[in-house]
Design a protein around this motif. Structure first.
Motif, mmCIF file in Angstrom:
data_model
loop_
_atom_site.group_PDB
_atom_site.id
_atom_site.type_symbol
_atom_site.label_atom_id
_atom_site.label_comp_id
_atom_site.label_asym_id
_atom_site.label_seq_id
_atom_site.Cartn_x
_atom_site.Cartn_y
_atom_site.Cartn_z
ATOM 1 N N TYR B 250 1.126 -1.259 -0.078
ATOM 2 C CA TYR B 250 -0.117 0.117 -0.111
ATOM 3 C C TYR B 250 0.797 1.378 0.009
ATOM 4 C CZ TYR B 250 -3.452 3.388 1.668
ATOM 5 O OH TYR B 250 -4.109 4.461 1.667
ATOM 6 N N PHE B 251 1.958 1.154 0.702
ATOM 7 C CA PHE B 251 2.782 2.557 1.069
ATOM 8 C C PHE B 251 3.541 2.880 -0.489
ATOM 9 C CE2 PHE B 251 7.195 4.032 1.613
ATOM 10 C CZ PHE B 251 6.665 5.262 2.434
ATOM 11 N N VAL B 252 4.072 1.625 -1.076
ATOM 12 C CA VAL B 252 4.640 2.002 -2.440
ATOM 13 C C VAL B 252 4.113 2.239 -3.800
ATOM 14 C CG1 VAL B 252 6.726 0.814 -1.727
ATOM 15 C CG2 VAL B 252 4.995 -0.346 -2.979
ATOM 16 N N GLU B 253 2.569 2.281 -3.325
ATOM 17 C CA GLU B 253 1.573 2.447 -4.434
ATOM 18 C C GLU B 253 2.086 3.872 -5.290
ATOM 19 O OE1 GLU B 253 -2.766 2.564 -3.736
ATOM 20 O OE2 GLU B 253 -2.538 0.389 -3.766
ATOM 21 N N ASN B 254 2.256 4.544 -4.693
ATOM 22 C CA ASN B 254 2.529 5.931 -5.839
ATOM 23 C C ASN B 254 4.027 6.095 -6.118
ATOM 24 O OD1 ASN B 254 -0.128 6.898 -5.415
ATOM 25 N ND2 ASN B 254 0.343 7.859 -3.365
ATOM 26 N N TYR B 255 4.823 5.082 -5.849
ATOM 27 C CA TYR B 255 6.426 5.308 -6.132
ATOM 28 C C TYR B 255 6.427 4.260 -7.226
ATOM 29 C CZ TYR B 255 6.426 7.567 -1.724
ATOM 30 O OH TYR B 255 6.290 8.291 -0.375
ATOM 31 N N SER B 256 5.989 4.725 -8.453
ATOM 32 C CA SER B 256 6.409 3.944 -9.652
ATOM 33 C C SER B 256 7.351 4.228 -10.545
ATOM 34 C CB SER B 256 5.073 4.301 -10.684
ATOM 35 O OG SER B 256 5.244 5.606 -11.090
ATOM 36 N N ALA B 257 7.902 3.289 -11.264
ATOM 37 C CA ALA B 257 9.027 3.579 -11.965
ATOM 38 C C ALA B 257 9.156 4.924 -12.785
ATOM 39 C CB ALA B 257 9.234 2.392 -13.075
ATOM 40 N N GLU B 258 7.987 5.058 -13.305
ATOM 41 C CA GLU B 258 7.920 6.471 -14.024
ATOM 42 C C GLU B 258 8.323 7.705 -12.963
ATOM 43 O OE1 GLU B 258 5.721 4.245 -14.259
ATOM 44 O OE2 GLU B 258 6.093 3.635 -16.203
ATOM 45 N N TRP B 259 7.777 7.512 -11.681
ATOM 46 C CA TRP B 259 8.027 8.736 -10.616
ATOM 47 C C TRP B 259 9.315 8.521 -10.549
ATOM 48 C CZ3 TRP B 259 9.601 7.409 -5.934
ATOM 49 C CH2 TRP B 259 9.978 8.382 -4.724
ATOM 50 N N ALA B 260 9.939 7.581 -10.242
ATOM 51 C CA ALA B 260 11.366 7.512 -9.784
ATOM 52 C C ALA B 260 12.098 7.865 -10.890
ATOM 53 C CB ALA B 260 11.685 6.031 -9.465
ATOM 54 N N ALA B 261 12.041 7.721 -12.119
ATOM 55 C CA ALA B 261 12.781 7.986 -13.260
ATOM 56 C C ALA B 261 13.000 9.497 -13.306
ATOM 57 C CB ALA B 261 12.340 7.547 -14.768
ATOM 58 N N LYS B 262 11.889 10.197 -12.991
ATOM 59 C CA LYS B 262 11.789 11.754 -12.935
ATOM 60 C C LYS B 262 12.554 12.308 -11.781
ATOM 61 C CE LYS B 262 8.247 15.051 -13.925
ATOM 62 N NZ LYS B 262 6.859 15.301 -13.736
ATOM 63 N N GLU B 263 12.331 11.730 -10.585
ATOM 64 C CA GLU B 263 12.956 12.113 -9.385
ATOM 65 C C GLU B 263 14.363 11.769 -9.328
ATOM 66 O OE1 GLU B 263 11.838 13.736 -6.859
ATOM 67 O OE2 GLU B 263 13.741 13.406 -5.506
ATOM 68 N N CYS B 264 14.902 10.692 -9.865
ATOM 69 C CA CYS B 264 16.295 10.422 -9.821
ATOM 70 C C CYS B 264 17.002 10.941 -10.974
ATOM 71 C CB CYS B 264 16.530 8.879 -9.870
ATOM 72 S SG CYS B 264 15.678 8.095 -8.573
ATOM 73 N N GLY B 265 16.190 11.197 -12.070
ATOM 74 C CA GLY B 265 16.849 11.669 -13.211
ATOM 75 C C GLY B 265 17.592 10.559 -14.407
ATOM 76 N N ILE B 266 16.662 9.364 -14.395
ATOM 77 C CA ILE B 266 17.160 8.272 -15.127
ATOM 78 C C ILE B 266 16.130 7.859 -16.068
ATOM 79 C CG2 ILE B 266 18.944 7.382 -13.578
ATOM 80 C CD1 ILE B 266 17.070 5.511 -12.075
ATOM 81 N N LYS B 267 16.182 6.979 -16.951
ATOM 82 C CA LYS B 267 15.323 6.415 -17.733
ATOM 83 C C LYS B 267 14.306 5.592 -17.523
ATOM 84 C CE LYS B 267 18.386 7.207 -21.899
ATOM 85 N NZ LYS B 267 19.274 6.801 -22.583
ATOM 86 N N VAL B 268 13.244 5.665 -17.743
ATOM 87 C CA VAL B 268 12.400 4.690 -16.898
ATOM 88 C C VAL B 268 12.336 3.214 -17.744
ATOM 89 C CG1 VAL B 268 10.244 5.279 -18.696
ATOM 90 C CG2 VAL B 268 9.446 4.280 -16.417
ATOM 91 N N LYS B 269 12.767 3.475 -18.847
ATOM 92 C CA LYS B 269 12.903 2.069 -19.508
ATOM 93 C C LYS B 269 14.108 1.062 -18.940
ATOM 94 C CE LYS B 269 15.746 2.601 -23.408
ATOM 95 N NZ LYS B 269 17.005 1.953 -23.287
ATOM 96 N N ASP B 270 15.114 2.103 -18.426
ATOM 97 C CA ASP B 270 16.169 1.135 -17.585
ATOM 98 C C ASP B 270 15.683 0.543 -16.466
ATOM 99 O OD1 ASP B 270 17.775 2.001 -19.689
ATOM 100 O OD2 ASP B 270 18.572 3.583 -18.885
ATOM 101 N N ILE B 271 14.749 1.223 -15.780
ATOM 102 C CA ILE B 271 14.121 0.736 -14.423
ATOM 103 C C ILE B 271 13.617 -0.698 -14.856
ATOM 104 C CG2 ILE B 271 12.889 1.201 -12.325
ATOM 105 C CD1 ILE B 271 13.510 4.161 -12.659
ATOM 106 N N HIS B 272 12.506 -0.408 -15.730
ATOM 107 C CA HIS B 272 11.746 -1.893 -16.360
ATOM 108 C C HIS B 272 12.643 -2.729 -16.546
ATOM 109 C CE1 HIS B 272 7.919 -0.162 -15.512
ATOM 110 N NE2 HIS B 272 8.099 0.916 -16.335
ATOM 111 N N GLU B 273 13.981 -2.471 -17.281
ATOM 112 C CA GLU B 273 14.537 -3.667 -17.781
ATOM 113 C C GLU B 273 15.375 -4.171 -16.293
ATOM 114 O OE1 GLU B 273 18.434 -3.738 -20.376
ATOM 115 O OE2 GLU B 273 17.142 -2.447 -21.301
#
Lengths: 150, 704
Positions: B250-273
């Motif tokens: 429940y806690f991590v529900e809003n912390y998606s790869a898309e969100w983190a990619a923006k926050e960390c300045g990295i590519k969302v595709k790389d997180i999914h990979e």
């Protein structure tokens, strides 16, 4: 005919410079002479990862070494197995060898005022051991190979 | 006469097993123990004999004759120095009670002597360096597993995937571990590396994420989110051995790869990979929970999230995962005796407030920096005497100036060390300890898959008027009437006393230099791990009962780290394989290869300021300015500047290290008490510094 060469598995090398200090410690060298070198190119991005590879260089132990020819006292010698070494008692520290070597490999030892260079730790080899840099390489990336193996 | 001695390296606190060859009291060769390291040793290890020969380490006991830090020393005999200290300690005890004395040493296997001495005095105030090192990781591990950070061994060699968040494992190196990583890579294993800059470790990585500084927690939360969303976790393991999984989901529900990619300045595709790889590689995935993680104000939670990912991978007690560190008892044996067992446990409350004001912190070593508060305020009671053993708080903790001001309330400051430390230079007495090649140390137990007893035996006789710690502590104890707690006259007697319950003798160390309790790795039955987790519930507590009880959330909602103001940068620091923190900066052979540090600046940022590679730059924080050489690189985040820790030393007798490079901790103005409130680690990467081209650059040649 050269018998040996030092091979660096650059995949395993982490660029820690252990070999440089292992060599110096074994030969009891002071600050100044450095007998082997680890170098690398600038980082380049490979599939998104900035990468580089490490290279190792010590003496090439030339087939026909200029340092041996130029040495005025015959202190620079080449053994039958190809190892080029300094016979310390005969060396007068004129460093003509360093000038003759295209890579400036022989180094001056300020404590002994003599030339010093990589001799594959021939005293260790003769005792059935491996050179210092190989024995103590942090990741076992350095190997002493015989030309036959290559 | 020639001899070969089994011993233990002491150039850094990894303490590698070594074998030393000696001829006529001179070290002629040393190498890593063939049975464990197959000869391997790092650069620092080989520079040991250079330390022994170095005249720029204290050669005899010194007593301060000028003002503190003025550098006027009188060389005295050991008798005189120990009498002097004992007298001062007695006076402090008479006036303020024994609890007014504190002592600190390096953590690890040899803390027993110092801890026992502190307790024997009647003071609870033993501490170590760990609030500037692994405290956040340690406490995070306890809150999840009920076991400290050393409760698990990482079986990296057999892993398929190693994930490192800022753990620069190949530069801040431990030879045995480095070889495990290289073996894993040789076998086709994957390495994921996350950092604000590229490192010697990152260049070997399969996946590299250059993140915005302070966003590790964001990426870790997103990995949890994506793994849960993809049903990629070990459901059976989670069901059986964890509590609180649903709350986490429940806690991590809003912390998606898309969100983190923006926050960390990295590519969302790389997180999914990466998530796909992790799921494919599990359970043989190791998430390193961090080593020196006293960095950001959410480092505790970042480490907790990384360890939680280990639990989701179901990698506990499996080959290529996290293995419970086994002790002597797991093999039906007994460990060596410790001196601390002999001393009565002090009843006074700790002056750092740990276990009392701060219930969330483990009592063991407490938190050093909190003692400065006690010194400055005399609350809960005054601290009047301090002894630091092989620990340099001025190099270790932020803002040495603030530390000095607190220390000025002390009547006695003692430094026991092999080299001059910045702290020692400010002390009243310097007791020079023999280098590791000249001293014996206590026998210690090293937990692991195959637990073993390790020891350090001196290879050579001392080259200066120095003593080993056992003799120093015994000398002080005798003078203070505490002999009964130190039942030995020689180190050999101490060893024999330690070994008595184990059934082993000193002769058992002769074959390999250590004694193993098991022939093969000891593994628990993975289907019977109940009770192995020492949490209140006996399970891995994703939601921790204890944290709840103390009023802290198990998961802190993510807060984006502050951006540095214009013209400023976040100061981050790290290690080089050539130096062990500040200890080795003056070592002739290591100094030759790395005489100073540099300031890494992002190339584009440097360009904006007109800074070129090799220029001198001023690094400014408050009233402190350091001058250092700039190194420009594309591979550091533009918000950060980086330097190697340990430089910028100001001890005139260390001529090679004197004012060479810059000191990160001196720039951490006002940060001495800035700690993670749950983890206890100091926030050492929460300082912004201004950078400009220095006026010290040569403008033109003025000579004739």
């Amino acid at each position: 005919m050269n018998t040996y060469t030092l091979y660096l598995n650059s995949k395993r090398c982490i660029g820690c410079h252990g070999c440089v200090v292992h060599c110096k410690a074994n030969k009891g060298l002071p600050v100044g002479p450095i007998l082997c070198e680890i170098s690398h190119e600038r980082l380049k991005s490979v599939r998104g990862v900035p990468k580089t590879e490490f290279k190792f260089r010590s003496c090439y132990h030339c087939e026909d070494p200029f340092c041996v020819t130029i040495c005025p006292t015959g202190a620079m010698k080449k053994r039958e197995d190809g190892i080029v070494y300094v016979d310390a008692p005969t060396c007068i520290g004129c460093m003509a060898c360093a000038g003759a070597c295209p890579w400036g490999i022989p180094q001056h030892n300020p404590e002994t005022n003599k030339a010093v260079k990589c001799d594959y730790c021939m005293d260790r080899l003769d005792a059935g051991l491996q050179p210092a840099c190989v024995t103590k390489c942090t990741t076992h990336a350095l190997k002493l190979m015989t030309m036959k193996e290559i | 006469m020639k001899k070969s001695v089994w011993s233990m390296c002491g150039m850094c606190t990894v303490r590698c097993p070594i074998r030393v060859e000696v001829e006529d009291n001179t070290v002629t060769w040393l190498e890593g123990n063939q049975h464990i390291l197959k000869g391997a040793l790092c650069a620092k290890g080989s520079a040991g004999p250079a330390l022994v020969a170095d005249k720029e380490r204290p050669q005899q006991p010194l007593i301060r004759r000028g003002g503190r830090g003025a550098g006027r020393w009188e060389a005295v005999s050991w008798e005189f120095a120990l009498d002097y200290i004992a007298d001062k300690l007695k006076t402090i005890i008479d006036r303020h009670g024994p609890e007014a004395i504190m002592a600190s040493s390096r953590g690890g296997p040899f803390q027993d002597l110092v801890k026992a001495f502190t307790h024997a005095l009647g003071s609870p105030n033993y501490t170590d360096h760990d609030s500037a090192c692994g405290r956040n990781v340690h406490h995070a591990s306890i809150s999840l597993f009920g076991l400290g950070r050393k409760g698990f061994i990482y079986d990296i060699k057999n892993a398929k995937h190693l994930v490192l968040f800022g753990r620069n494992i190949l530069a801040s190196l431990r030879p045995a571990e480095v070889n495990q990583v290289m073996d894993m890579l040789d076998k086709g294993g994957r390495l994921t590396y996350v950092d604000v800059r590229q490192t010697l470790t990152g260049i070997k990585a399969t996946n590299f994420f250059q993140v915005r500084p302070g966003t590790d927690y964001a990426l870790a939360l997103a990995l949890i989110h994506e793994i849960i969303k993809a049903d990629g976790y070990d459901a059976e393991f989670v069901e059986r051995y964890t509590t609180g999984f649903d709350e986490l989901a429940y806690f991590v529900e809003n912390y998606s790869a898309e969100w983190a990619a923006k926050e960390c300045g990295i590519k969302v595709k790389d997180i999914h990979e990466l998530v796909g790889q992790l799921i494919a590689d599990r359970p043989k995935v190791v998430f390193h929970p961090g080593w020196m993680l006293s960095r950001y104000n959410d480092s505790f939670y970042a480490s907790r999230a990384l360890n939680c990912l280990n639990a989701l991978m179901g990698n506990i007690e499996v080959e290529g995962g996290l293995i419970f560190a086994k002790g002597a008892g797991d093999c039906g044996g007994k460990g060596p005796r410790s001196l601390t067992e002999l001393s009565p446990k002090p009843t006074a409350k700790r002056a750092d407030g740990v276990g009392d004001v701060y219930k969330q912190f483990e009592k063991g070593p407490g938190l050093f920096h909190l003692f400065y508060k006690a010194m400055a305020t005399a609350q809960p009671y005054p601290i009047k005497g301090i002894i630091c053993v092989r620990h340099d708080p001025f190099s270790c903790f932020p803002d040495p100036q603030a530390q000095k001001e607190a220390l000025d309330n002390c009547d006695l400051i003692v430094s026991i060390d092999t080299h001059y430390s910045e702290f020692g230079w400010y002390a009243d007495v310097i007791l020079p300890e023999s280098t590791y090649l000249e001293r014996d140390s206590m026998i210690a137990l090293q937990k692991g898959m195959k637990p073993r007893m390790i020891m350090r035996s001196k290879a050579i006789e001392t080259q200066a008027d120095t003593l080993c710690l056992c003799t120093i502590i015994k000398g002080l104890a005798t003078r203070l009437g505490l002999d009964q707690y130190f039942p030995f006259n020689t180190v050999r007697e101490l060893w024999e006393w330690q070994l008595e319950p184990t059934g082993f003798t000193l002769a058992d160390f002769e074959k390999k230099g250590f004694v193993e309790y098991a022939d093969k790795p000891v593994l628990y039955d993975r289907d019977k791990l109940e009770g192995k987790f020492k949490t209140p519930s006996g399970k891995i507590e994703i939601i921790s009962q204890k944290l709840d009880e103390w009023g802290f959330p198990s998961w802190k909602p993510y807060e984006s780290p502050a951006k540095p103001p214009k013209g400023q940068y976040r100061l981050v620091f790290g290690r080089s394989p050539l130096h062990a923190h500040s200890h080795t900066i003056n070592n002739p052979l290591l100094n030759e290869l790395m005489p100073q540090n540099t300031l890494w600046i992002n190339t584009r940022e440097g360009g904006k300021m007109g800074i070129a590679e090799g220029d001198l730059v001023d690094v400014i924080s408050g009233d402190v300015t350091s001058v250092v050489i700039a190194k420009l690189t594309d591979f550091i985040h533009p918000e950060a500047v980086y330097t190697v820790h340990g430089f910028g030393r100001q001890i005139p007798l260390q001529t090679r290290a004197y004012h060479a490079g810059m000191s990160d901790q001196k720039l951490m103005k006002g940060q001495l008490q800035n700690m993670d409130p749950v983890g206890g680690g100091l926030n050492l990467c929460e300082t912004f510094v201004a950078v400009r081209k220095s006026s010290k650059n040569h403008q033109r040649k003025r000579e004739l």
